[in-house]
Design a protein around this motif. Structure first.
Motif, PDB file in Angstrom:
ATOM      1  N   ASP A 239     -12.931   3.847   5.712  1.00 21.13           N
ATOM      2  CA  ASP A 239     -11.618   4.261   6.192  1.00 21.13           C
ATOM      3  C   ASP A 239     -10.555   4.100   5.105  1.00 21.13           C
ATOM      4  O   ASP A 239      -9.673   4.963   4.960  1.00 21.13           O
ATOM      5  CB  ASP A 239     -11.236   3.467   7.435  1.00 21.13           C
ATOM      6  CG  ASP A 239     -12.157   3.761   8.608  1.00 21.13           C
ATOM      7  OD1 ASP A 239     -12.738   4.859   8.641  1.00 21.13           O
ATOM      8  OD2 ASP A 239     -12.302   2.889   9.481  1.00 21.13           O
ATOM      9  N   ARG A 240     -10.622   3.009   4.341  1.00 22.59           N
ATOM     10  CA  ARG A 240      -9.664   2.833   3.253  1.00 22.59           C
ATOM     11  C   ARG A 240      -9.845   3.914   2.200  1.00 22.59           C
ATOM     12  O   ARG A 240      -8.866   4.419   1.624  1.00 22.59           O
ATOM     13  CB  ARG A 240      -9.836   1.443   2.637  1.00 22.59           C
ATOM     14  CG  ARG A 240      -9.312   0.301   3.483  1.00 22.59           C
ATOM     15  CD  ARG A 240      -7.784   0.336   3.591  1.00 22.59           C
ATOM     16  NE  ARG A 240      -7.149   0.159   2.297  1.00 22.59           N
ATOM     17  CZ  ARG A 240      -6.721  -1.013   1.828  1.00 22.59           C
ATOM     18  NH1 ARG A 240      -6.871  -2.112   2.566  1.00 22.59           N
ATOM     19  NH2 ARG A 240      -6.125  -1.106   0.660  1.00 22.59           N
TER      20      ARG A 240
ATOM     21  N   ASP B  59      -8.225  -2.889  12.638  1.00 20.90           N
ATOM     22  CA  ASP B  59      -9.307  -2.051  12.119  1.00 20.90           C
ATOM     23  C   ASP B  59      -9.462  -0.777  12.949  1.00 20.90           C
ATOM     24  O   ASP B  59      -9.764   0.291  12.406  1.00 20.90           O
ATOM     25  CB  ASP B  59     -10.620  -2.839  12.116  1.00 20.90           C
ATOM     26  CG  ASP B  59     -10.649  -3.908  11.032  1.00 20.90           C
ATOM     27  OD1 ASP B  59      -9.683  -3.993  10.251  1.00 20.90           O
ATOM     28  OD2 ASP B  59     -11.644  -4.667  10.959  1.00 20.90           O
TER      29      ASP B  59
ATOM     30  N   VAL C 295      -2.883   0.664   7.432  1.00 20.62           N
ATOM     31  CA  VAL C 295      -3.444  -0.188   6.377  1.00 20.62           C
ATOM     32  C   VAL C 295      -2.676  -1.503   6.287  1.00 20.62           C
ATOM     33  O   VAL C 295      -3.265  -2.585   6.168  1.00 20.62           O
ATOM     34  CB  VAL C 295      -3.405   0.544   5.014  1.00 20.62           C
ATOM     35  CG1 VAL C 295      -3.735  -0.435   3.876  1.00 20.62           C
ATOM     36  CG2 VAL C 295      -4.390   1.706   5.011  1.00 20.62           C
TER      37      VAL C 295
ATOM     38  N   VAL D 236     -10.307   2.110  -4.235  1.00 21.68           N
ATOM     39  CA  VAL D 236     -11.365   1.887  -3.239  1.00 21.68           C
ATOM     40  C   VAL D 236     -12.116   0.593  -3.547  1.00 21.68           C
ATOM     41  O   VAL D 236     -12.395  -0.217  -2.652  1.00 21.68           O
ATOM     42  CB  VAL D 236     -12.337   3.078  -3.213  1.00 21.68           C
ATOM     43  CG1 VAL D 236     -13.494   2.803  -2.254  1.00 21.68           C
ATOM     44  CG2 VAL D 236     -11.608   4.352  -2.806  1.00 21.68           C
TER      45      VAL D 236
ATOM     46  N   ALA E 161      -7.135   6.979   9.734  1.00 22.93           N
ATOM     47  CA  ALA E 161      -7.854   7.574   8.611  1.00 22.93           C
ATOM     48  C   ALA E 161      -8.400   8.945   8.984  1.00 22.93           C
ATOM     49  O   ALA E 161      -8.306   9.907   8.199  1.00 22.93           O
ATOM     50  CB  ALA E 161      -8.999   6.651   8.163  1.00 22.93           C
TER      51      ALA E 161
ATOM     52  N   ALA F  77      -7.043   6.776   1.061  1.00 22.72           N
ATOM     53  CA  ALA F  77      -6.667   6.969  -0.341  1.00 22.72           C
ATOM     54  C   ALA F  77      -6.851   8.427  -0.757  1.00 22.72           C
ATOM     55  O   ALA F  77      -6.003   9.009  -1.446  1.00 22.72           O
ATOM     56  CB  ALA F  77      -7.496   6.053  -1.232  1.00 22.72           C
TER      57      ALA F  77
ATOM     58  N   LEU G 279      -6.772   1.570  11.932  1.00 21.24           N
ATOM     59  CA  LEU G 279      -7.088   2.172  10.640  1.00 21.24           C
ATOM     60  C   LEU G 279      -8.116   3.282  10.782  1.00 21.24           C
ATOM     61  O   LEU G 279      -7.982   4.348  10.164  1.00 21.24           O
ATOM     62  CB  LEU G 279      -7.599   1.098   9.673  1.00 21.24           C
ATOM     63  CG  LEU G 279      -8.076   1.597   8.303  1.00 21.24           C
ATOM     64  CD1 LEU G 279      -6.946   2.308   7.568  1.00 21.24           C
ATOM     65  CD2 LEU G 279      -8.621   0.439   7.473  1.00 21.24           C
TER      66      LEU G 279
ATOM     67  N   PHE H 161       0.827  -1.202   0.000  1.00 16.32           N
ATOM     68  CA  PHE H 161       0.000   0.000   0.000  1.00 16.32           C
ATOM     69  C   PHE H 161       0.867   1.259   0.000  1.00 16.32           C
ATOM     70  O   PHE H 161       0.404   2.331  -0.387  1.00 16.32           O
ATOM     71  CB  PHE H 161      -0.943   0.018   1.202  1.00 16.32           C
ATOM     72  CG  PHE H 161      -1.971   1.109   1.107  1.00 16.32           C
ATOM     73  CD1 PHE H 161      -3.045   0.997   0.247  1.00 16.32           C
ATOM     74  CD2 PHE H 161      -1.828   2.267   1.848  1.00 16.32           C
ATOM     75  CE1 PHE H 161      -3.975   2.017   0.130  1.00 16.32           C
ATOM     76  CE2 PHE H 161      -2.756   3.294   1.748  1.00 16.32           C
ATOM     77  CZ  PHE H 161      -3.834   3.172   0.886  1.00 16.32           C
TER      78      PHE H 161
ATOM     79  N   ALA I  41     -10.075  -2.501  -2.717  1.00 21.12           N
ATOM     80  CA  ALA I  41     -10.056  -2.768  -1.277  1.00 21.12           C
ATOM     81  C   ALA I  41     -11.340  -3.457  -0.837  1.00 21.12           C
ATOM     82  O   ALA I  41     -11.323  -4.431  -0.082  1.00 21.12           O
ATOM     83  CB  ALA I  41      -9.861  -1.460  -0.511  1.00 21.12           C
TER      84      ALA I  41
ATOM     85  N   TRP J  20     -14.776  -0.143   7.468  1.00 18.91           N
ATOM     86  CA  TRP J  20     -13.444  -0.428   6.945  1.00 18.91           C
ATOM     87  C   TRP J  20     -13.292   0.113   5.531  1.00 18.91           C
ATOM     88  O   TRP J  20     -12.258   0.709   5.187  1.00 18.91           O
ATOM     89  CB  TRP J  20     -13.207  -1.935   6.973  1.00 18.91           C
ATOM     90  CG  TRP J  20     -11.835  -2.360   6.546  1.00 18.91           C
ATOM     91  CD1 TRP J  20     -10.721  -2.453   7.334  1.00 18.91           C
ATOM     92  CD2 TRP J  20     -11.434  -2.752   5.233  1.00 18.91           C
ATOM     93  NE1 TRP J  20      -9.657  -2.884   6.595  1.00 18.91           N
ATOM     94  CE2 TRP J  20     -10.054  -3.080   5.304  1.00 18.91           C
ATOM     95  CE3 TRP J  20     -12.098  -2.871   4.021  1.00 18.91           C
ATOM     96  CZ2 TRP J  20      -9.335  -3.515   4.186  1.00 18.91           C
ATOM     97  CZ3 TRP J  20     -11.383  -3.289   2.898  1.00 18.91           C
ATOM     98  CH2 TRP J  20     -10.020  -3.611   2.993  1.00 18.91           C
TER      99      TRP J  20
END
Length: 390
Positions: free
Chosen positions: A223-224, A294, A289, A96, A301, A228, A297, A72, A99, A220
């Motif tokens: 947050d990803r 979690d 990440v 996104v 984030a 990004a 993250l 990542f 993921a 999750w």
């Protein structure tokens, strides 16, 4: 640049240098503002090279699914570069979606979509929902078939996507993740501030859907997506700072370069501090990440969103001010960066939203620690004294 080992940093630098050379050749800085308003928020020529020939989309796709399975840190560096160049390609949506699809183990449709993202042949958009909010879609099971109804706005690349990933609530109240072909959706491009990014309204009316995950990890995924986007915003902030410093060192006013004036120095120093904070926040988010839980993250984030959002807004504003009159012209790219920062700052939550979530996470963590604590040394003094007396 995202932190890492020296060898990994060299590989990442080589990757970003290659992509940067392609961008500068296909979409050079000179005349970029004119091309944006002439061609719109999709640069198909650039995407044909980056997506198909270079394989940028494959970076975020696991190797087992036909991708490159890059770390990542590499993905984050590429996102930062694309933000720095204001590239009009569907990479953010692909990262996104990849993921989200990576959490759909055993779903054949998920594997197909991941393979399509890796080759650059398929654009997959995702409806990103903030934790604790209604996803806006309902799923109805009729025999072996599933139909989804609902609507959502601000979907990145929604009206150019081949497939859209939708979170929907089924009859039992469970929120699942569903794939819906764009052909059975009604998509409308939104008229937004940012001329370099596609945001769409997506509506489904009993649209046939494929179940990807019966329980969607919405928090999750959110947050990803936020991480990004923060990487992109960091690219915007760093580029605007660099542009402002460069111009301040060349522009002569009253017989001296404007970079020598105290007001300009203080202005650029303020931006520099904000950018350094954003870099640290992104580095921490990349760690979360790759190696964090979690909960790690979620916290990282929110921090990255706050730091990068603030840095980008400050950098684009000061960039326009340092450039003076030319910074306000339609031909200059300064206003494009300004618009990108404004839009990204509220896309998947405003600064207040992220701050409130960070507070809630901290409060929840403190409550959990307090309940789990059995060590008298961590008990309030009154509790220790009362137990001793008894």
């Amino acid at each position: 640049m995202i932190l890492g080992t020296s060898a990994a940093a060299e590989d990442t630098a080589l990757l970003t240098d290659t992509i940067r050379s392609v961008i500068r050749r296909t979409d050079p800085v000179d005349g970029r503002a004119e091309r944006v308003y002439r061609d719109g928020p999709v640069d198909r020529d650039l995407w044909a090279v980056l997506g198909t020939e270079i394989g940028v989309g494959a970076l975020a796709v696991p190797e087992a699914a036909g991708g490159l399975g890059a770390s990542f840190a590499d993905v984050a560096a590429v996102l930062e570069l694309l933000g720095a160049e204001l590239c009009r390609v569907p990479v953010l949506s692909g990262v996104v979606a990849a993921a989200a699809l990576s959490r759909c183990d055993g779903a054949p449709r998920a594997a197909e979509l991941l393979a399509g993202i890796a080759t650059g042949e398929t654009v997959v958009a995702t409806v990103v929902t903030a934790p604790g909010t209604d996803p806006g879609f309902r799923a109805e099971h009729v025999g072996d078939d599933v139909f989804v109804t609902g609507r959502a706005g601000f979907v990145v690349d929604g009206d150019v996507a081949d497939t859209v990933l939708l979170p929907a609530v089924d009859e039992s109240g469970t929120v699942g993740l569903y794939a819906v072909d764009a052909a059975v959706l009604t998509s409308e491009r939104m008229d937004t501030t940012d001329a370099t990014r596609i945001l769409s309204r997506v509506r489904a009316e009993a649209a046939p859907a494929t179940v990807l995950a019966e329980r969607a990890p919405l928090g999750w995924i959110h947050d990803r997506a936020v991480v990004a986007l923060a990487c992109e915003s960091l690219g915007v902030a760093r580029t605007c700072l660099a542009n402002a410093v460069d111009y301040a060192g060349r522009r002569v006013q009253f017989g001296r370069v404007i970079g020598g004036f105290q007001a300009i120095k203080h202005m650029l120093a303020e931006v520099s501090v904000a950018v350094e904070l954003a870099e640290s926040a992104v580095a921490h988010a990349v760690w979360a990440v790759v190696e964090g839980s979690d909960d790690d993250l979620a916290e990282a984030a929110a921090i990255a969103a706050l730091a990068c959002g603030d840095a980008a807004r400050l950098a684009v504003e000061k960039n326009v001010q340092v450039h003076g009159g030319i910074g306000f012209t339609w031909e200059h790219t300064a206003h494009l960066y300004y618009r990108r920062a404004l839009t990204s700052g509220v896309l998947w939550g405003s600064g207040d939203d992220h701050a409130q979530r960070l507070y809630a996470l901290a409060a929840a963590g403190a409550a959990t620690s307090s309940e789990a604590s059995t060590d008298p040394r961590q008990e309030p003094a009154s509790a220790v004294l009362s137990s001793t007396e008894s």
